[in-house]
Write an enzyme that holds these catalytic residues in place. Structure first.
Site, PDB file in Angstrom:
ATOM      1  N   ARG A  17       0.810  -1.202   0.000  1.00 37.84           N
ATOM      2  CA  ARG A  17       0.000   0.000   0.000  1.00 37.84           C
ATOM      3  C   ARG A  17       0.857   1.272   0.000  1.00 37.84           C
ATOM      4  O   ARG A  17       0.658   2.164  -0.816  1.00 37.84           O
ATOM      5  CB  ARG A  17      -0.925   0.007   1.228  1.00 37.84           C
ATOM      6  CG  ARG A  17      -1.990  -1.073   1.263  1.00 37.84           C
ATOM      7  CD  ARG A  17      -2.880  -1.065   0.035  1.00 37.84           C
ATOM      8  NE  ARG A  17      -3.434   0.258  -0.230  1.00 37.84           N
ATOM      9  CZ  ARG A  17      -3.842   0.655  -1.441  1.00 37.84           C
ATOM     10  NH1 ARG A  17      -3.733  -0.146  -2.488  1.00 37.84           N
ATOM     11  NH2 ARG A  17      -4.354   1.849  -1.607  1.00 37.84           N
ATOM     12  N   ARG A  86      13.802 -11.641  -1.281  1.00 38.96           N
ATOM     13  CA  ARG A  86      13.193 -11.625   0.055  1.00 38.96           C
ATOM     14  C   ARG A  86      14.162 -11.150   1.125  1.00 38.96           C
ATOM     15  O   ARG A  86      13.777 -11.028   2.289  1.00 38.96           O
ATOM     16  CB  ARG A  86      12.652 -13.006   0.396  1.00 38.96           C
ATOM     17  CG  ARG A  86      11.498 -13.422  -0.504  1.00 38.96           C
ATOM     18  CD  ARG A  86      10.854 -14.725  -0.067  1.00 38.96           C
ATOM     19  NE  ARG A  86       9.723 -15.069  -0.929  1.00 38.96           N
ATOM     20  CZ  ARG A  86       8.481 -14.621  -0.742  1.00 38.96           C
ATOM     21  NH1 ARG A  86       8.212 -13.827   0.280  1.00 38.96           N
ATOM     22  NH2 ARG A  86       7.507 -14.963  -1.566  1.00 38.96           N
ATOM     23  N   SER A 126       9.418   3.750   6.068  1.00 36.56           N
ATOM     24  CA  SER A 126       8.012   4.149   6.096  1.00 36.56           C
ATOM     25  C   SER A 126       7.361   3.797   7.426  1.00 36.56           C
ATOM     26  O   SER A 126       6.136   3.742   7.519  1.00 36.56           O
ATOM     27  CB  SER A 126       7.243   3.452   4.960  1.00 36.56           C
ATOM     28  OG  SER A 126       7.164   2.055   5.211  1.00 36.56           O
ATOM     29  N   CYS A 160       2.081   7.184   9.944  1.00 36.95           N
ATOM     30  CA  CYS A 160       1.005   8.044   9.446  1.00 36.95           C
ATOM     31  C   CYS A 160       0.323   8.778  10.597  1.00 36.95           C
ATOM     32  O   CYS A 160       0.016   9.971  10.503  1.00 36.95           O
ATOM     33  CB  CYS A 160      -0.009   7.214   8.657  1.00 36.95           C
ATOM     34  SG  CYS A 160      -0.797   5.875   9.601  1.00 36.95           S
ATOM     35  N   THR A 161       0.105   8.084  11.722  1.00 31.23           N
ATOM     36  CA  THR A 161      -0.588   8.687  12.854  1.00 31.23           C
ATOM     37  C   THR A 161       0.277   9.743  13.526  1.00 31.23           C
ATOM     38  O   THR A 161      -0.224  10.805  13.928  1.00 31.23           O
ATOM     39  CB  THR A 161      -0.988   7.595  13.869  1.00 31.23           C
ATOM     40  OG1 THR A 161      -1.553   6.481  13.170  1.00 31.23           O
ATOM     41  CG2 THR A 161      -1.998   8.122  14.854  1.00 31.23           C
ATOM     42  N   HIS A 187      -8.436   3.750  13.360  1.00 35.09           N
ATOM     43  CA  HIS A 187      -7.623   3.493  12.172  1.00 35.09           C
ATOM     44  C   HIS A 187      -8.298   2.480  11.264  1.00 35.09           C
ATOM     45  O   HIS A 187      -8.823   1.452  11.715  1.00 35.09           O
ATOM     46  CB  HIS A 187      -6.251   2.969  12.589  1.00 35.09           C
ATOM     47  CG  HIS A 187      -5.197   3.137  11.542  1.00 35.09           C
ATOM     48  ND1 HIS A 187      -5.192   2.421  10.361  1.00 35.09           N
ATOM     49  CD2 HIS A 187      -4.103   3.946  11.493  1.00 35.09           C
ATOM     50  CE1 HIS A 187      -4.151   2.778   9.635  1.00 35.09           C
ATOM     51  NE2 HIS A 187      -3.482   3.710  10.290  1.00 35.09           N
ATOM     52  N   ARG A 206      -6.345  -9.570  16.913  1.00 31.35           N
ATOM     53  CA  ARG A 206      -6.058  -9.477  15.471  1.00 31.35           C
ATOM     54  C   ARG A 206      -6.270 -10.804  14.758  1.00 31.35           C
ATOM     55  O   ARG A 206      -5.989 -10.910  13.562  1.00 31.35           O
ATOM     56  CB  ARG A 206      -4.628  -8.968  15.258  1.00 31.35           C
ATOM     57  CG  ARG A 206      -4.429  -7.570  15.765  1.00 31.35           C
ATOM     58  CD  ARG A 206      -3.151  -6.961  15.266  1.00 31.35           C
ATOM     59  NE  ARG A 206      -2.648  -5.961  16.204  1.00 31.35           N
ATOM     60  CZ  ARG A 206      -1.658  -5.132  15.959  1.00 31.35           C
ATOM     61  NH1 ARG A 206      -1.039  -5.176  14.791  1.00 31.35           N
ATOM     62  NH2 ARG A 206      -1.265  -4.262  16.861  1.00 31.35           N
ATOM     63  N   THR A 219      -0.568   0.003  20.483  1.00 33.10           N
ATOM     64  CA  THR A 219       0.037   1.086  19.714  1.00 33.10           C
ATOM     65  C   THR A 219       1.232   1.660  20.461  1.00 33.10           C
ATOM     66  O   THR A 219       1.226   1.760  21.689  1.00 33.10           O
ATOM     67  CB  THR A 219      -0.979   2.219  19.435  1.00 33.10           C
ATOM     68  OG1 THR A 219      -0.307   3.289  18.746  1.00 33.10           O
ATOM     69  CG2 THR A 219      -1.588   2.771  20.714  1.00 33.10           C
ATOM     70  N   ASN A 324      -4.558   7.901   5.925  1.00 35.94           N
ATOM     71  CA  ASN A 324      -3.389   7.217   6.477  1.00 35.94           C
ATOM     72  C   ASN A 324      -2.456   6.668   5.404  1.00 35.94           C
ATOM     73  O   ASN A 324      -1.325   6.297   5.708  1.00 35.94           O
ATOM     74  CB  ASN A 324      -3.815   6.086   7.411  1.00 35.94           C
ATOM     75  CG  ASN A 324      -4.933   5.233   6.853  1.00 35.94           C
ATOM     76  OD1 ASN A 324      -6.109   5.594   6.967  1.00 35.94           O
ATOM     77  ND2 ASN A 324      -4.588   4.101   6.248  1.00 35.94           N
TER      78      ASN A 324
END
Length: 348
Positions: A17, A86, A126, A160-161, A187, A206, A219, A324
């Site tokens: 993404r 990989r 990232s 992003c947050t 989120h 999850r 988080t 986000n």
């Protein structure tokens, strides 16, 4: 080392993404003359990579031609060499000035240094480093990019947050003083969640279907905020909740202030910042919004002034939207551009 007469060559490691959004943001940006994606390393097959570049369920069809030719990805007529390794050691990073690490699989310095040992001169993450010591710098575009010197080799663009909330907290702390911070991130689903219940994660929450429930998750946002705003150390608490939407998230922010405030004065401060010094980072609106309104919005955060509340004169609650994916990809791009210009100045 590169000079100013050719674009700096970037490689993307991990074409998911954020990797795809970063490439697309670059091609839609005025800094495309300075930065060029020359290589992508992604374990998936080339046809799938091309298909998911052309057609994006969240951001729509790619605005230019996407082709596969001679084992390369041809985007807007420019060839990008592709590898499917990989591990960092399997990739030929020769000729690359910067690797943009978008796989999220590496966080500690020993892991990140594998890219450097394999020939990459620099790495932009990232995601946050596992700790502040695992990277040379953590940079929020528009806030602390001036701290970069140009000789760093491992830099994180945070999360992003963090990019969404740090500019707002920085502004409010300087203007009215912050005593305590409690924030909850709402989120959109992420790819560490299954579509249906399954043995997918050590965090039992999850393992539950991402699209059927609102799911609390752990988080590290509080640590990330305090790392970037050390004046707030020990005064930030954070929670995160995943909600069943594809994109665009929100932050429910509660602060106690040192100076007396009102909802009007807070909104006036944020609206002025959004039209002035924070224009690129923060937007402000009082319209009757839903999250979809901010899909593909390049701002780090959009303050929803219609939701601002105060209790007494020192307790404030704000509601902040952010894309986000797209907002963060644009901030990553700005970090890469600013950092690269420092190298160019040093070389000249």
């Amino acid at each position: 080392m590169p000079g100013t007469h050719r674009p700096l060559r970037l490689a993307i490691n991990g074409y998911g993404r954020i990797g795809r959004c970063f490439l697309r943001a670059l091609l839609e940006s005025p800094v495309a003359h300075n930065l060029q994606v020359s290589a992508i390393n992604e374990p998936a097959n080339l046809e799938s990579m091309a298909y998911l570049t052309r057609y994006d369920s969240t951001h729509g069809r790619f605005p230019g031609p996407v082709e596969v030719t001679d084992g390369q990805l041809l985007i807007d007529g420019k060839a990008i060499r592709i590898s499917h390794a990989r591990t960092p050691e399997e990739v030929d990073w020769q000729g690359i000035d910067l690797v943009v690490e978008c796989s999220g699989a590496y966080g500690r310095r020993a892991e990140l240094s594998r890219f450097l040992h394999a020939g990459s001169p620099r790495l932009l993450l990232s995601h946050p480093g596992a700790s502040g010591e695992d990277v040379d710098a953590t940079i929020i575009a528009g806030i602390n990019q001036h701290t970069l010197r140009g000789d760093e080799r491992l830099v994180s663009a945070a999360s992003c947050t963090t990019n969404a909330i740090v500019p707002i907290l920085d502004l409010l702390d300087r203007e009215i003083g912050i005593e305590q911070v409690l924030l909850t991130t709402l989120h959109s689903v992420m790819n560490d969640q299954p579509l249906i219940d399954g043995y997918h994660h050590d965090d039992l929450r999850r393992t539950r279907s991402a699209m059927q429930s609102i799911i609390p998750v752990s988080t590290g946002l509080a640590r990330g905020v305090e790392r970037l705003l050390p004046g707030l150390a020990g005064r930030v608490q954070a929670k995160a909740i995943r909600v069943p939407t594809l994109n665009v998230s929100a932050i429910d922010l509660t602060i106690t202030t040192q100076r007396p405030v009102s909802a009007h004065s807070i909104n006036h401060l944020l609206a002025d910042a959004a039209s002035g010094p924070f224009k690129r980072l923060i937007a402000y609106s009082e319209a009757a919004h839903a999250s979809i309104d901010f899909n593909h919005d390049p701002h780090s955060a959009i303050v929803d002034g219609s939701q601002t509340r105060t209790s007494g004169t020192h307790l404030v609650n704000l509601f902040v939207w952010f894309d986000n994916e797209w907002g963060f990809a644009n901030r990553m791009l700005e970090v890469a551009d600013h950092w690269s210009r420092l190298w160019q100045q040093q070389d000249n």
